[in-house]
Design a protein around this motif. Structure first.
Motif, PDB file in Angstrom:
ATOM      1  N   LEU A  43      25.715  61.321  82.814  1.00 34.89           N
ATOM      2  CA  LEU A  43      27.138  61.003  82.759  1.00 34.89           C
ATOM      3  C   LEU A  43      27.905  61.676  83.895  1.00 34.89           C
ATOM      4  O   LEU A  43      28.884  61.111  84.408  1.00 34.89           O
ATOM      5  CB  LEU A  43      27.711  61.419  81.405  1.00 34.89           C
ATOM      6  N   ALA A  46      27.361  59.606  86.938  1.00 32.88           N
ATOM      7  CA  ALA A  46      28.156  58.377  86.822  1.00 32.88           C
ATOM      8  C   ALA A  46      29.636  58.656  87.082  1.00 32.88           C
ATOM      9  O   ALA A  46      30.318  57.868  87.760  1.00 32.88           O
ATOM     10  CB  ALA A  46      27.966  57.766  85.436  1.00 32.88           C
ATOM     11  N   LEU A  50      31.889  57.066  90.071  1.00 35.34           N
ATOM     12  CA  LEU A  50      33.133  56.367  89.764  1.00 35.34           C
ATOM     13  C   LEU A  50      34.310  56.987  90.515  1.00 35.34           C
ATOM     14  O   LEU A  50      35.179  56.271  91.034  1.00 35.34           O
ATOM     15  CB  LEU A  50      33.390  56.406  88.258  1.00 35.34           C
TER      16      LEU A  50
END
Length: 215
Positions: A43, A46, A50
């Motif tokens: 995460l 990610a 992003l």
């Protein structure tokens, strides 16, 4: 800090008892710790991707008085990166919980976030350490075998004492004030390394994404 003699490991069966030779049953919270470490790293990556991909959008929302972004996207990435930095040894598979480890002859088997690590105890460098915590003193040890494979043994929440670690490593040291001071010093050095790890990860994130904003 001591290196086990290649010909005779420092194991005192009468003092430590037999080392655990059977894989312990995994408790639910240990499973959560392992899968949580994997999820946190995935995460965090990610969130960093992003943040980098949407940089033009979140910078348009502006910055606060100290130059930090007001958008939640970079702030979430910063928070997750900070968490990874604090427990980087666990997330990257370099540490294990003593209660989950066992011995197979002269090999320490240590389940980590990314699978089992096998550490040859003959000739291994073993450095015991202690850390302060809200629940008391945590006992652990750094190990590096002759093939330069490292592992850290540390109970993350509470510790009943050094016995489990000593049984796994086959080493026992005198319970003296000097030995305790040396182990606390080793623990302090580990804390300093963690601070460095946090700084490096946050710096890399900022260089790649600008998540820390403007001065």
């Amino acid at each position: 800090m001591e290196q086990t003699a290649p010909s005779q490991p420092r194991h005192r069966a009468g003092e430590l008892g037999a080392p655990p030779t059977v894989a312990p049953a995994r408790t639910p919270w240990q499973g959560v710790a392992i899968w949580g470490g994997r999820a946190l790293l995935a995460l965090t990556v990610a969130a960093a991707v992003l943040t980098a991909a949407t940089r033009d959008q979140w910078t348009m929302r502006g910055f606060d008085d100290i130059g930090s972004p007001t958008s939640p996207i970079p702030n979430v990435a910063l928070g997750m990166t900070l968490a990874v930095g604090v427990i980087w040894h666990w997330v990257f598979g370099l540490s294990a919980i003593p209660e989950t480890c066992w011995r197979e002859g002269g090999t320490l088997v240590a389940p980590t976030v990314w699978g089992r690590r096998h550490i040859q105890l003959r000739g291994a460098l073993v450095i015991p350490f202690r850390l302060f915590s809200q629940s008391g003193t945590l006992h652990g040890a750094f190990l590096v075998d002759r093939r330069a494979r490292p592992i850290m043994l540390l109970e993350p929440f509470q510790s009943s004492g050094p016995t489990r670690v000593q049984r796994l490593t086959g080493q026992v040291r005198p319970a003296t004030f000097r030995q305790a001071a040396v182990e606390y010093l080793a623990g302090a050095m580990w804390g300093f390394m963690t601070v460095i790890a946090v700084g490096i990860l946050l710096g890399v994130l900022d260089v790649c994404t600008g998540a820390m904003g403007h001065p």
